[in-house]
Structures are given as C-alpha cells and as structure tokens.
Design an enzyme around this catalytic site. Sequence first.
Site, PDB file in Angstrom:
ATOM      1  N   HIS A  72       0.841  -1.206   0.000  1.00 12.49           N
ATOM      2  CA  HIS A  72       0.000   0.000   0.000  1.00 12.49           C
ATOM      3  C   HIS A  72       0.867   1.244   0.000  1.00 12.49           C
ATOM      4  O   HIS A  72       1.796   1.340   0.798  1.00 12.49           O
ATOM      5  CB  HIS A  72      -0.882   0.040   1.249  1.00 12.49           C
ATOM      6  N   TYR A 206      -9.617   7.582   5.864  1.00  8.82           N
ATOM      7  CA  TYR A 206      -9.855   8.246   7.149  1.00  8.82           C
ATOM      8  C   TYR A 206     -10.890   9.340   6.880  1.00  8.82           C
ATOM      9  O   TYR A 206     -10.559  10.345   6.225  1.00  8.82           O
ATOM     10  CB  TYR A 206      -8.579   8.898   7.682  1.00  8.82           C
ATOM     11  N   PRO A 305      -5.041   2.475  18.110  1.00  8.72           N
ATOM     12  CA  PRO A 305      -4.808   1.908  16.770  1.00  8.72           C
ATOM     13  C   PRO A 305      -4.525   2.962  15.688  1.00  8.72           C
ATOM     14  O   PRO A 305      -4.185   2.614  14.567  1.00  8.72           O
ATOM     15  CB  PRO A 305      -6.126   1.182  16.442  1.00  8.72           C
ATOM     16  N   LYS A 309       0.413   1.195  14.642  1.00 11.24           N
ATOM     17  CA  LYS A 309       1.798   1.030  15.087  1.00 11.24           C
ATOM     18  C   LYS A 309       2.027  -0.109  16.087  1.00 11.24           C
ATOM     19  O   LYS A 309       3.175  -0.510  16.303  1.00 11.24           O
ATOM     20  CB  LYS A 309       2.294   2.345  15.725  1.00 11.24           C
ATOM     21  N   TYR A 399       4.567   7.511   8.878  1.00 11.98           N
ATOM     22  CA  TYR A 399       3.405   6.652   8.659  1.00 11.98           C
ATOM     23  C   TYR A 399       3.831   5.284   8.112  1.00 11.98           C
ATOM     24  O   TYR A 399       3.394   4.238   8.598  1.00 11.98           O
ATOM     25  CB  TYR A 399       2.461   7.370   7.703  1.00 11.98           C
TER      26      TYR A 399
HETATM   27  P1  FAD Z   1      -0.294  -9.939  21.906  1.00  6.70           P
HETATM   28  O1  FAD Z   1      -0.481 -10.038  20.442  1.00  6.70           O
HETATM   29  O2  FAD Z   1      -1.451  -9.468  22.723  1.00  6.70           O
HETATM   30  O3  FAD Z   1       0.184 -11.344  22.431  1.00  6.70           O
HETATM   31  C1  FAD Z   1       0.245 -11.632  23.823  1.00  6.70           C
HETATM   32  C2  FAD Z   1       0.090 -13.132  24.024  1.00  6.70           C
HETATM   33  O4  FAD Z   1       0.258 -13.405  25.398  1.00  6.70           O
HETATM   34  C3  FAD Z   1      -1.287 -13.650  23.634  1.00  6.70           C
HETATM   35  O5  FAD Z   1      -1.167 -14.708  22.721  1.00  6.70           O
HETATM   36  C4  FAD Z   1      -1.919 -14.081  24.955  1.00  6.70           C
HETATM   37  O6  FAD Z   1      -2.755 -15.199  24.806  1.00  6.70           O
HETATM   38  C5  FAD Z   1      -0.679 -14.409  25.794  1.00  6.70           C
HETATM   39  N1  FAD Z   1      -0.894 -14.293  27.248  1.00  6.70           N
HETATM   40  C6  FAD Z   1      -1.514 -13.304  27.936  1.00  6.70           C
HETATM   41  N2  FAD Z   1      -1.507 -13.565  29.249  1.00  6.70           N
HETATM   42  C7  FAD Z   1      -0.867 -14.752  29.406  1.00  6.70           C
HETATM   43  C8  FAD Z   1      -0.562 -15.559  30.529  1.00  6.70           C
HETATM   44  N3  FAD Z   1      -0.905 -15.197  31.784  1.00  6.70           N
HETATM   45  N4  FAD Z   1       0.095 -16.718  30.326  1.00  6.70           N
HETATM   46  C9  FAD Z   1       0.457 -17.107  29.074  1.00  6.70           C
HETATM   47  N5  FAD Z   1       0.185 -16.376  27.975  1.00  6.70           N
HETATM   48  C10 FAD Z   1      -0.468 -15.219  28.134  1.00  6.70           C
HETATM   49  N6  FAD Z   1      -1.127  -2.819  15.473  1.00  6.70           N
HETATM   50  C11 FAD Z   1      -0.528  -2.503  14.301  1.00  6.70           C
HETATM   51  O7  FAD Z   1       0.713  -2.460  14.234  1.00  6.70           O
HETATM   52  N7  FAD Z   1      -1.254  -2.221  13.167  1.00  6.70           N
HETATM   53  C12 FAD Z   1      -2.608  -2.276  13.151  1.00  6.70           C
HETATM   54  O8  FAD Z   1      -3.236  -2.084  12.097  1.00  6.70           O
HETATM   55  C13 FAD Z   1      -3.286  -2.591  14.396  1.00  6.70           C
HETATM   56  N8  FAD Z   1      -4.636  -2.691  14.459  1.00  6.70           N
HETATM   57  C14 FAD Z   1      -5.230  -3.139  15.628  1.00  6.70           C
HETATM   58  C15 FAD Z   1      -6.598  -3.289  15.659  1.00  6.70           C
HETATM   59  C16 FAD Z   1      -7.227  -3.729  16.821  1.00  6.70           C
HETATM   60  C17 FAD Z   1      -8.734  -3.879  16.820  1.00  6.70           C
HETATM   61  C18 FAD Z   1      -6.450  -4.053  17.979  1.00  6.70           C
HETATM   62  C19 FAD Z   1      -7.119  -4.562  19.241  1.00  6.70           C
HETATM   63  C20 FAD Z   1      -5.084  -3.917  17.952  1.00  6.70           C
HETATM   64  C21 FAD Z   1      -4.453  -3.451  16.791  1.00  6.70           C
HETATM   65  N9  FAD Z   1      -3.078  -3.291  16.726  1.00  6.70           N
HETATM   66  C22 FAD Z   1      -2.478  -2.888  15.560  1.00  6.70           C
HETATM   67  C23 FAD Z   1      -2.261  -3.578  17.901  1.00  6.70           C
HETATM   68  C24 FAD Z   1      -1.633  -4.962  17.841  1.00  6.70           C
HETATM   69  O9  FAD Z   1      -2.607  -5.935  17.609  1.00  6.70           O
HETATM   70  C25 FAD Z   1      -0.875  -5.241  19.139  1.00  6.70           C
HETATM   71  O10 FAD Z   1      -0.032  -4.157  19.410  1.00  6.70           O
HETATM   72  C26 FAD Z   1      -0.055  -6.541  19.061  1.00  6.70           C
HETATM   73  O11 FAD Z   1      -0.896  -7.668  19.123  1.00  6.70           O
HETATM   74  C27 FAD Z   1       0.969  -6.621  20.186  1.00  6.70           C
HETATM   75  O12 FAD Z   1       1.647  -7.850  20.121  1.00  6.70           O
HETATM   76  P2  FAD Z   1       2.207  -8.551  21.429  1.00  6.70           P
HETATM   77  O13 FAD Z   1       2.939  -9.753  20.972  1.00  6.70           O
HETATM   78  O14 FAD Z   1       2.888  -7.568  22.273  1.00  6.70           O
HETATM   79  O15 FAD Z   1       0.903  -8.960  22.271  1.00  6.70           O
END
Ligand code: FAD
Length: 402
Positions: A72, A206, A305, A309, A399
């Site tokens: 994109h 947007y 969101p 990022k 961006y």
């Molecule tokens: P997570 O993906 O949350 O992974 C954490 C893991 O830890 C999970 O699998 C969970 O099951 C596990 N866990 C939790 N507690 C425990 C426990 N006690 N014991 C064992 N395991 C556990 N980001 C972008 O960059 N671009 C986007 O377009 C974007 N859009 C989004 C849209 C929405 C609707 C949402 C909600 C978020 C969006 N984000 C976006 C944000 C992005 O999804 C998160 O920042 C990302 O998932 C972070 O990754 P992570 O690995 O830190 O955490």
Amino acid sequence: FRTQVGVVGAGPAGLVLALLLQQAGIACIVLDRQTREYVETRARAGFLEHRIVEFLRRNGFSKGLDLRGVQHTTCEFRLEGRQYIVPYGDMAGCAHTVYPQQFVVSDLIELFIARGGTILFSHPVVKIEGLEDDKAVIHCHAQNNIDHSPVVKQVECDFIAGCDGFHGIARASIPPDRFSAVTRQYGIGWLALLAEVPSSTERVIYALHESGFAGQMPRTPQVTRFYLECSPQDKESDWPEERIWHELRKRMAVNSNDGDRSGNDELVPGKLIERRVLDMRSVVTETMQYGNLFLAGDAAHIITPVGAKGMNLAIADSEFLAEAFITYYREGDGTHLSKYTETRLPHVWQTIEFSDWMLRLIHNLDESGSRTFSDRLRRARLERLCGQGDYANTFAANYVGK
Ligand code: FAD
C-alpha cells in the site's frame, strides 16, 4: 523445564524474540495461555511498516507475507465529501505491506516449531518469581497428558521475556513501588468492526465527519476492517447492523460530480464477524525491565490503533531485546540488557507522539473547550499534509515506518 529465556506470550513480540534466540542458539521456551488455533485466528492488526518487513525479510521470516502481502502506498482523507489523497509511498520511497496479524503469527509459529522450538499452548502463566535472583521461575497451569487433570508446571530460566500483552501477568509481577507507567485516556471510543466484504477502495480511508471519525482498512480481498468513532461507554448492542452501515455510508460519503454528498461510495454491507468497542488510550510502562524480567510489545506499552503502530512496535522491541540477549550470551556483556529501558523508551515515545498527532487530525478533540478551534486546526493540518513539502514528507516517513 529449564531454559535460558522463558518467553511468556506467543504474539508477534514473543514469537519474533523466540525465533531470533533460536537462530542464535539460545535456549528458550514459549508459553501461551490460549490454544494454537485461537492465537492463529485472532484478527487484530494488518499494516506492517516498511522497516519491519525489511527486518523480517533479512531474518528469513517473511515467506508468507512475500507471497500474500499486499503493498500500500496511498491513503485517503475525506472531509465534507472531498477526497484528499496522500501518495505517502512515493514521498517516502517505500510501502506498507498489508498482511493480517493472525497470518504473521501463524507463519512465525510454524517456522519456530519446524526448527525444533517448543511452544506450550494452553499453559496460562499464573505466577512469576525470583526476578531479583539468579534463577527466575515461571509457574503455569497445564493438563495432565493422561487423565487431563490439572497440574502446575514450572519453568526455570535465566531471564523472562514478558510478551503477554497488556492484561498479562508479566507487567503485574513488577513490585508496585518499582513500577511506573504513564497513561493518556482520550475520552473517545472506536467501534472496531471486521466485515466479510471487499474494501470499497484499494487504500485506507480516514473520514473526518461532524458525527465523528469513520475508517476503512483493507485486510484481505474478502475481509475489511472498519472503525466508527463512538462513546467509550457504548456497548456493542448499541450498534445494530443497520446503524453501523448507515453511519459508515454517511461518514465516508463523497461528493458526486453534481455536488450531491449522498455519494459515489462503493461501500456495500457485508456480514459482520467482529464488533467491539475500544477505549482509545495509550499507556507507556516506563519500567520495561525489572531484575531479570524484560517487557516487550503490548506488555510494555499500548498505543491507540491510530497510525497502525502496535504490532510494529512490538516486533521492534523484540528485535532490540534479542540483540541484547545475544550479546550477553555470546560475549558475556550485559550492557545492552541493562540499557533496554533507556534505549527503547525514546523510540516508543516517538511512535506514541506520531499516533497522538494523527489522532488529533482525524478526531475533533474538545480539550481546549472549543470544538471550533480544534476543527480549524485539523483542517489546517490536512491542507498542509496534502501540499508538497517537509510537513507531508515527515508524515509519509513516519506513517510508512521508513
Ligand atoms: P499480543 O499479540 O497481545 O500477544 C500476547 C500473548 O500473550 C497472547 O497470545 C496471549 O494469549 C498471551 N498471554 C496473555 N496472558 C498470558 C498468561 N498469563 N500466560 C500465558 N500467555 C499469556 N497494530 C498494528 O501495528 N497495526 C494495526 O493495524 C493494528 N490494528 C489493531 C486493531 C485492533 C482492533 C487491535 C485490538 C489492535 C491493533 N493493533 C495494531 C495492535 C496490535 O494488535 C498489538 O499491538 C499486538 O498484538 C501486540 O503484540 P504482542 O505480541 O505484544 O501482544
């Protein structure tokens, strides 16, 4: 179990870290409270920054996104029926890759396991201890393989990587008197939707509207994400399907040639497969390390969101953290590990600053008590963004994540 680095959480942060450690010959075990099927189908983010794609490619983690990711290079703002198209890819000289988060996660899991890695799914971590000692211990719940009765397992490790998201146990294990976090609550909500419908345009939209923001983000050819600004107190039940599609059409409408704003929008309703209200806030944990616990990704910071990022920042944390572990194990040099918080925080804050700036562009925030004033400001921002010059170039580079 005994390992060098215990990784809590099989999201993007935990999996990227685990793969990098595995590649460097450092022993690690990943634990997640959910099943493999659950984490591989949890739809969230979709936009990968240019620099993150390059990083994944450099490390051989990009096979799926190279095959199925879509590039994109433009985004579109809409205001009062007018379209403002920003060719940010041309300006920055690179592109976003749209590849849903659940595909990223699934690809990383497959690769890690194929290379001999261990992920304990359905193993909720319930306690972490020994953070100030030589040996940290992770306690998790599991099921006995034979009679499925509940058992408690322990994983002993040198270090723990808390990659378990904002509601995980890792950040909650830091003693309150050593924990510091800074929060901004914006007082607005987003109704986050996923619909089984092709995107009405090939680019992100947007829409700035007097009824509130509306957004459209392509995910796959069959699935599109939509957002509608709402009250953070709204319930999903306040938003029946008819109201959702009406508001999306109204807020995203564009002027047709005869000036009628009813629109030439191609938006067609489709089956809604996710509907949830997000409270728009950003939180930065300024204690990203405590003893032998290191927080990465959403466990350390959540970001609205806006600007897409969160997943990118999570992967960037793990890239740095893996380097620091590798230097420690290969050279016995713990300097990078001890500087983890101080090195990552400036980058985290710069990303938060960009997201905050963009949030003020697409919403009419009433912080100064005058909605008219903030509305005029965001119009001025939009005009500058659509001009050619340093302002627009800076936006483009931030961006796309150049
Ligand atoms: P997570 O993906 O949350 O992974 C954490 C893991 O830890 C999970 O699998 C969970 O099951 C596990 N866990 C939790 N507690 C425990 C426990 N006690 N014991 C064992 N395991 C556990 N980001 C972008 O960059 N671009 C986007 O377009 C974007 N859009 C989004 C849209 C929405 C609707 C949402 C909600 C978020 C969006 N984000 C976006 C944000 C992005 O999804 C998160 O920042 C990302 O998932 C972070 O990754 P992570 O690995 O830190 O955490």
